[in-house]
Design a protein around this motif. Structure first.
Motif, PDB file in Angstrom:
ATOM      1  N   ILE A 143      17.809 -16.727  18.991  1.00 31.98           N
ATOM      2  CA  ILE A 143      17.304 -16.630  20.360  1.00 31.98           C
ATOM      3  C   ILE A 143      17.298 -15.159  20.766  1.00 31.98           C
ATOM      4  O   ILE A 143      18.339 -14.496  20.707  1.00 31.98           O
ATOM      5  CB  ILE A 143      18.164 -17.429  21.356  1.00 31.98           C
ATOM      6  N   GLY A 146      19.119 -13.500  24.797  1.00 32.17           N
ATOM      7  CA  GLY A 146      20.066 -14.561  25.090  1.00 32.17           C
ATOM      8  C   GLY A 146      20.842 -14.343  26.377  1.00 32.17           C
ATOM      9  O   GLY A 146      21.417 -15.289  26.917  1.00 32.17           O
ATOM     10  N   GLY A 151      17.729 -17.790  28.283  1.00 28.91           N
ATOM     11  CA  GLY A 151      18.465 -17.655  27.033  1.00 28.91           C
ATOM     12  C   GLY A 151      19.866 -18.231  27.114  1.00 28.91           C
ATOM     13  O   GLY A 151      20.321 -18.928  26.202  1.00 28.91           O
ATOM     14  N   ALA A 167      22.159 -14.833  18.889  1.00 25.43           N
ATOM     15  CA  ALA A 167      21.386 -14.350  20.040  1.00 25.43           C
ATOM     16  C   ALA A 167      21.339 -12.837  20.055  1.00 25.43           C
ATOM     17  O   ALA A 167      22.290 -12.164  19.657  1.00 25.43           O
ATOM     18  CB  ALA A 167      22.009 -14.854  21.340  1.00 25.43           C
TER      19      ALA A 167
END
Length: 299
Positions: A143, A146, A151, A167
């Motif tokens: 991700i 994040g 996120g 992330a």
């Protein structure tokens, strides 16, 4: 906003009309501010504004009146919603707003207005993206951004499903995101961040502009990439790649609201008076919210 393309400013607007069939009139208790709101200003996102009008496509409030055919809600009920297009021609950054009853979810008693207003767009976006990525327990997800509102919620929702999340975020956000369930946090300020993570991710959810292209090589053959910034790269190596655009969904929002109310989904809203709307808008659009979700509260 008085006309398209102008700066956001405080306006005196007339009361909205009575709700039509299938609609409800809300007394706004809090309204979310997000980077997407800039799209309303330059007409890139047609949300049905009839200028002069208030911006804002998410919020929470109390039902003041119901239109014909509405049976799910009654006067006095508290609800939250993401609404676009806006049937009343004006948005949530106001004291009153008309929305479609079908897009509203009941607000649980344990969820205050600021937390409820912080949830709809970020929560629905995260949930709809993860549902489309369709990952299973033990699979790996990258991700980007994040630390932002979407996120942080995506990390929590994915971690709750047993998905291993890496992330990208600022170093200052790392401890918070690890606490929300991320397995690893990489500093996006490092221009070589993509070389600092182990690739072969089953999927990537890219939330920061310009990160879809560097994320794609980190996805395994046959994996999936979902971009929330309209820059999904061309598919290669059997990787499915697409841009996702949020849709109002009352059932999904109701589930998210229950999770937020019971504490299993954590939010970090920062309430501001409605009079500070223009400043809040500028701060969010410039990316200076520091991971906080700003919400406007009428006096």
């Amino acid at each position: 906003m008085s006309r398209a393309g102008t700066e956001v400013a405080l306006l005196e607007l007339p009361e909205p009309s009575s709700p039509g069939p299938g609609q409800i009139l809300l007394a706004v208790e809090a309204a979310g501010v997000g980077p997407w709101d800039v799209l309303e200003i330059d007409a890139s996102w047609d949300v049905g504004l009839r200028l002069p009008a208030a911006l804002g496509v998410e919020g929470a409030g109390k039902v003041l009146a119901v239109g014909a055919g509405v049976t799910r809600f009654a006067v006095g009920d508290r609800v939250l919603a993401h609404e676009a297009p806006l049937p009343g021609g004006s948005g949530f950054w106001a004291e009153r707003v008309v929305i479609n009853a079908d897009h509203a979810a009941a607000c649980p008693s344990g969820l205050d207005a600021a937390h409820a207003a912080a949830l709809p767009v970020n929560g629905l976006t995260a949930l709809q993206a993860l549902e489309k990525l369709d990952l299973s327990r033990g699979q790996r997800l990258l991700i980007t951004n994040g630390g932002g509102g979407t996120g942080a919620l995506a990390i929590q929702l994915a971690a709750a499903q047993g998905i291993e999340v890496t992330a990208t975020a600022s170093a200052s956000a790392a401890e918070r995101l690890l606490g929300l369930g991320a397995m690893e946090v990489v500093d996006y300020h490092d221009p070589q961040w993509s070389t600092k993570v182990r690739g072969e991710f089953d999927a990537a959810l890219t939330i920061a502009t310009g990160t879809a292209a560097p994320a794609l090589p980190l996805v395994r053959d046959g994996g999936r990439l979902c971009s929330l910034t309209s820059d999904a790269p061309a598919e290669e190596r059997g990787i499915t790649s697409w841009d996702l655009y949020i849709e109002p969904d009352a059932a999904q929002l109701a589930r998210l609201a229950e999770q937020a109310a019971d504490g299993s989904l954590k939010l970090a809203p920062e309430p501001l008076p409605l009079s500070e709307g223009p400043a809040a808008f500028t701060q969010v659009v410039a990316g200076r919210a520091g991971g906080k979700k700003l919400v406007l509260v009428p006096a």
